[in-house]
Motif scaffolding. Sequence first.
Motif, PDB file in Angstrom:
ATOM      1  N   MET A  45      -2.494 -15.787 -46.410  1.00 50.24           N
ATOM      2  CA  MET A  45      -1.327 -16.386 -45.535  1.00 50.24           C
ATOM      3  C   MET A  45      -0.229 -16.723 -46.370  1.00 50.24           C
ATOM      4  O   MET A  45      -0.611 -17.468 -47.185  1.00 50.24           O
ATOM      5  CB  MET A  45      -2.136 -17.532 -44.724  1.00 50.24           C
ATOM      6  CG  MET A  45      -1.338 -18.264 -43.783  1.00 50.24           C
ATOM      7  SD  MET A  45      -0.400 -17.022 -42.468  1.00 50.24           S
ATOM      8  CE  MET A  45      -1.919 -16.235 -41.764  1.00 50.24           C
ATOM      9  N   PRO A  46       1.002 -16.518 -45.865  1.00 46.83           N
ATOM     10  CA  PRO A  46       2.044 -17.085 -46.566  1.00 46.83           C
ATOM     11  C   PRO A  46       2.312 -18.625 -46.723  1.00 46.83           C
ATOM     12  O   PRO A  46       1.418 -19.236 -46.097  1.00 46.83           O
ATOM     13  CB  PRO A  46       3.294 -16.344 -45.953  1.00 46.83           C
ATOM     14  CG  PRO A  46       2.862 -16.352 -44.485  1.00 46.83           C
ATOM     15  CD  PRO A  46       1.250 -15.857 -44.431  1.00 46.83           C
ATOM     16  N   HIS A  47       3.104 -19.018 -47.616  1.00 41.04           N
ATOM     17  CA  HIS A  47       3.206 -20.382 -48.054  1.00 41.04           C
ATOM     18  C   HIS A  47       4.170 -21.033 -46.703  1.00 41.04           C
ATOM     19  O   HIS A  47       5.084 -20.228 -46.778  1.00 41.04           O
ATOM     20  CB  HIS A  47       3.820 -20.844 -49.108  1.00 41.04           C
ATOM     21  CG  HIS A  47       2.639 -20.664 -50.419  1.00 41.04           C
ATOM     22  ND1 HIS A  47       1.912 -21.473 -50.276  1.00 41.04           N
ATOM     23  CD2 HIS A  47       2.893 -19.897 -51.420  1.00 41.04           C
ATOM     24  CE1 HIS A  47       1.103 -21.239 -51.567  1.00 41.04           C
ATOM     25  NE2 HIS A  47       1.877 -20.298 -52.167  1.00 41.04           N
ATOM     26  N   PRO A  48       3.650 -21.991 -46.212  1.00 38.45           N
ATOM     27  CA  PRO A  48       4.567 -22.655 -45.321  1.00 38.45           C
ATOM     28  C   PRO A  48       5.770 -22.967 -46.130  1.00 38.45           C
ATOM     29  O   PRO A  48       5.722 -23.551 -47.368  1.00 38.45           O
ATOM     30  CB  PRO A  48       3.901 -23.892 -44.600  1.00 38.45           C
ATOM     31  CG  PRO A  48       2.933 -24.324 -45.754  1.00 38.45           C
ATOM     32  CD  PRO A  48       2.560 -22.902 -46.428  1.00 38.45           C
ATOM     33  N   LEU A  62       6.461 -16.011 -41.551  1.00 36.48           N
ATOM     34  CA  LEU A  62       6.407 -17.555 -41.465  1.00 36.48           C
ATOM     35  C   LEU A  62       4.779 -17.703 -40.807  1.00 36.48           C
ATOM     36  O   LEU A  62       4.324 -17.057 -40.336  1.00 36.48           O
ATOM     37  CB  LEU A  62       7.102 -18.279 -40.530  1.00 36.48           C
ATOM     38  CG  LEU A  62       8.485 -18.769 -41.244  1.00 36.48           C
ATOM     39  CD1 LEU A  62       9.430 -17.521 -41.193  1.00 36.48           C
ATOM     40  CD2 LEU A  62       9.109 -19.915 -40.610  1.00 36.48           C
ATOM     41  N   PRO A  63       4.333 -19.074 -41.161  1.00 34.95           N
ATOM     42  CA  PRO A  63       2.978 -19.533 -40.793  1.00 34.95           C
ATOM     43  C   PRO A  63       2.875 -19.324 -39.307  1.00 34.95           C
ATOM     44  O   PRO A  63       3.714 -19.724 -38.588  1.00 34.95           O
ATOM     45  CB  PRO A  63       2.639 -20.649 -41.392  1.00 34.95           C
ATOM     46  CG  PRO A  63       3.849 -21.103 -41.837  1.00 34.95           C
ATOM     47  CD  PRO A  63       4.799 -20.370 -41.933  1.00 34.95           C
ATOM     48  N   ARG A 121       0.436 -22.620 -34.903  1.00 39.04           N
ATOM     49  CA  ARG A 121      -0.914 -23.488 -34.748  1.00 39.04           C
ATOM     50  C   ARG A 121      -1.248 -23.966 -36.136  1.00 39.04           C
ATOM     51  O   ARG A 121      -1.303 -25.152 -36.129  1.00 39.04           O
ATOM     52  CB  ARG A 121      -1.959 -22.857 -34.088  1.00 39.04           C
ATOM     53  CG  ARG A 121      -2.981 -23.632 -33.669  1.00 39.04           C
ATOM     54  CD  ARG A 121      -4.267 -22.636 -33.284  1.00 39.04           C
ATOM     55  NE  ARG A 121      -3.996 -21.722 -32.194  1.00 39.04           N
ATOM     56  CZ  ARG A 121      -3.625 -21.997 -30.745  1.00 39.04           C
ATOM     57  NH1 ARG A 121      -3.988 -23.030 -30.342  1.00 39.04           N
ATOM     58  NH2 ARG A 121      -3.294 -21.148 -30.033  1.00 39.04           N
ATOM     59  N   LEU A 122      -1.092 -23.052 -36.994  1.00 38.33           N
ATOM     60  CA  LEU A 122      -1.549 -23.475 -38.433  1.00 38.33           C
ATOM     61  C   LEU A 122      -0.259 -24.555 -39.093  1.00 38.33           C
ATOM     62  O   LEU A 122      -0.765 -25.520 -39.557  1.00 38.33           O
ATOM     63  CB  LEU A 122      -1.599 -22.206 -39.467  1.00 38.33           C
ATOM     64  CG  LEU A 122      -1.743 -22.379 -40.946  1.00 38.33           C
ATOM     65  CD1 LEU A 122      -3.225 -23.048 -40.999  1.00 38.33           C
ATOM     66  CD2 LEU A 122      -1.274 -21.198 -41.589  1.00 38.33           C
ATOM     67  N   LEU A 123       1.048 -24.148 -38.925  1.00 39.59           N
ATOM     68  CA  LEU A 123       1.756 -25.014 -39.479  1.00 39.59           C
ATOM     69  C   LEU A 123       1.775 -26.472 -38.838  1.00 39.59           C
ATOM     70  O   LEU A 123       1.901 -27.363 -39.437  1.00 39.59           O
ATOM     71  CB  LEU A 123       3.133 -24.556 -39.203  1.00 39.59           C
ATOM     72  CG  LEU A 123       4.411 -25.250 -39.816  1.00 39.59           C
ATOM     73  CD1 LEU A 123       4.252 -25.554 -41.453  1.00 39.59           C
ATOM     74  CD2 LEU A 123       5.779 -24.549 -39.526  1.00 39.59           C
ATOM     75  N   GLY A 175       3.235 -11.581 -36.011  1.00 35.77           N
ATOM     76  CA  GLY A 175       3.904 -13.073 -36.293  1.00 35.77           C
ATOM     77  C   GLY A 175       5.394 -13.072 -36.224  1.00 35.77           C
ATOM     78  O   GLY A 175       6.019 -12.235 -35.784  1.00 35.77           O
ATOM     79  N   THR A 176       5.736 -14.000 -37.072  1.00 34.27           N
ATOM     80  CA  THR A 176       7.347 -14.419 -36.810  1.00 34.27           C
ATOM     81  C   THR A 176       7.724 -14.037 -38.259  1.00 34.27           C
ATOM     82  O   THR A 176       7.148 -14.637 -39.254  1.00 34.27           O
ATOM     83  CB  THR A 176       7.153 -15.998 -36.567  1.00 34.27           C
ATOM     84  OG1 THR A 176       6.358 -16.245 -35.244  1.00 34.27           O
ATOM     85  CG2 THR A 176       8.639 -16.256 -36.518  1.00 34.27           C
ATOM     86  N   PHE A 177       8.886 -13.632 -38.480  1.00 30.27           N
ATOM     87  CA  PHE A 177       9.522 -13.367 -39.786  1.00 30.27           C
ATOM     88  C   PHE A 177      10.708 -14.063 -39.821  1.00 30.27           C
ATOM     89  O   PHE A 177      11.590 -14.050 -38.790  1.00 30.27           O
ATOM     90  CB  PHE A 177       9.423 -12.115 -40.056  1.00 30.27           C
ATOM     91  CG  PHE A 177       7.796 -11.306 -39.955  1.00 30.27           C
ATOM     92  CD1 PHE A 177       7.319 -11.063 -41.158  1.00 30.27           C
ATOM     93  CD2 PHE A 177       7.255 -11.094 -38.670  1.00 30.27           C
ATOM     94  CE1 PHE A 177       6.042 -10.660 -41.072  1.00 30.27           C
ATOM     95  CE2 PHE A 177       5.893 -10.670 -38.873  1.00 30.27           C
ATOM     96  CZ  PHE A 177       5.352 -10.309 -39.919  1.00 30.27           C
TER      97      PHE A 177
END
Length: 497
Positions: A1-4, A40-41, A44-46, A77-79
Amino acid sequence: MPHPPFITLDEKSDAPLYRQIYETIRRSILSGGLPSGRQLPASRLLAKQLGVSRMTVVNAYEQLLAEGYLEGRAGAGTFVAAHLPEEFLQASGFERLELQEKPLTRKVILSEYGSKLAQNSKIILRHHGATALVPFQHGVAAIDEFPFGVWAKIAQKWHKRPPTSVLNYGDAVGFQPLRDAIAVHLAAARGVRCTPEQIIITNGTQQALDLIGRIFLSESEDVCLEDPGYIGARDIFTATGARIVPVPIDDEGFDVQNARKRSLKTRLIYVTPSHQFPLGVTMSLARRLSLLEWARERDAFVIEDDYNSEYRYSGRPLASLQGLDGDGRVIYVGTFSKTIFPALRLGYLVVPADLMEVFAAARALTDLHSPVIEQAVLAEFISERHFARHIRRMRAMYEERQQTLVEEARKNLGSMLDVTAAKAGMHLIGWLPDGISDREVSRRAAEAGLNLAPISAYCINQKLRDGLLLGYTAYDEKHIRQGMKKLARVLTEIAQH
Ligand SMILES: Cc1ncc(COP(=O)(O)O)c(C=O)c1O
């Protein structure tokens, strides 16, 4: 998972949490910290990481999606958007350079001109950067209505079999057939008295003003500007080191009496007599005569910026100030930015005959000349009457668009914005109720995808009621209606706070 992205929330701030998340991500994108294509995370996770509700993150993401900073890919997801709107990158390019370059130890000693530019470069670039075309950016023609088919046909002919005269170095003052075509057009449409030999083709008004500033102004000399007035002129003359003398505008235009009191040693006076920018006043004949008289007394020169005189919808236009001048004091400036499209970067100066040589020399040193094939295509476009036909069509369309703007403003905004129809121009001014700041509306409207220039940005000393420039020429009915609805939401939100 990418870094927030690096987000610190300030519970005590006035800015809502979603806004803080939005701002941090937006800034990271602009500074290059979050590059195009970076994922982007999940919301929910962010939300969990930041200790906020999921809706807060969703709201921030939705705003960024709507403005084009982010894009959603179904199921993935969101990019960060692959193609960021050009204007965002423009604003961030230098910031990115600053972030990445190692600090150098050498000392930079600039000229006085260079130092003035360096002091103001951020503001200058903000004023003159690329922009995305969204309602209600003012001063932009209906670009999609331009007859590109005709233009392409003419261009193809010149590109297919170009004579050497358009491929070799050209004349500093411009391509002769274009100078001929402009002289004919100006005599008929604007009462300008000149021969083609007095015309210099420039890369738009901006270059014309730059040449005039450098030829006439020395450090600390006076240049009188309209207040409120055109920022392009103010920035150029400020960079020369001249003293800017702001002169108020009343219902007859540039207030000559006031200017007389403020400046005893004026060298140069910049005016927009046919349609004052940005207020839209037409300078009265009496004022024009007294301006010329004052210039004669002071041995000063007058710049007549006739940037959009083609768009008059009713009433007879007053002929140019240049046509009234029998003393060679007026330098007339025209542009094709408003009639063709701004990226063409072609305009012209009409210079008193005895000053042609010095202007031609300045032009030659600056950049030799404007691109010749574009000048040839434009010359043919004018001489074959396509130009006149296009302007006639646009005039009728812009008049309708102005009506639509006024109707939609009244329907959607009622007393929140005071908009009155005008007989000429490419924008109207929407005056705001007392207590509402035009800069705040402009900022908030930009977040909603609108471009509304605040009138206060054009004021030097003048205190006017707050208002917004509402360009209408580049937008059809649907876009004007949608834009007004968005603006209504922004103004309602501000009024409720
Ligand atoms: C007062 C004024 N002059 C000139 C211009 C056009 O400048 P240019 O010919 O450099 O595109 C504009 C454009 O907004 C303007 O508002």
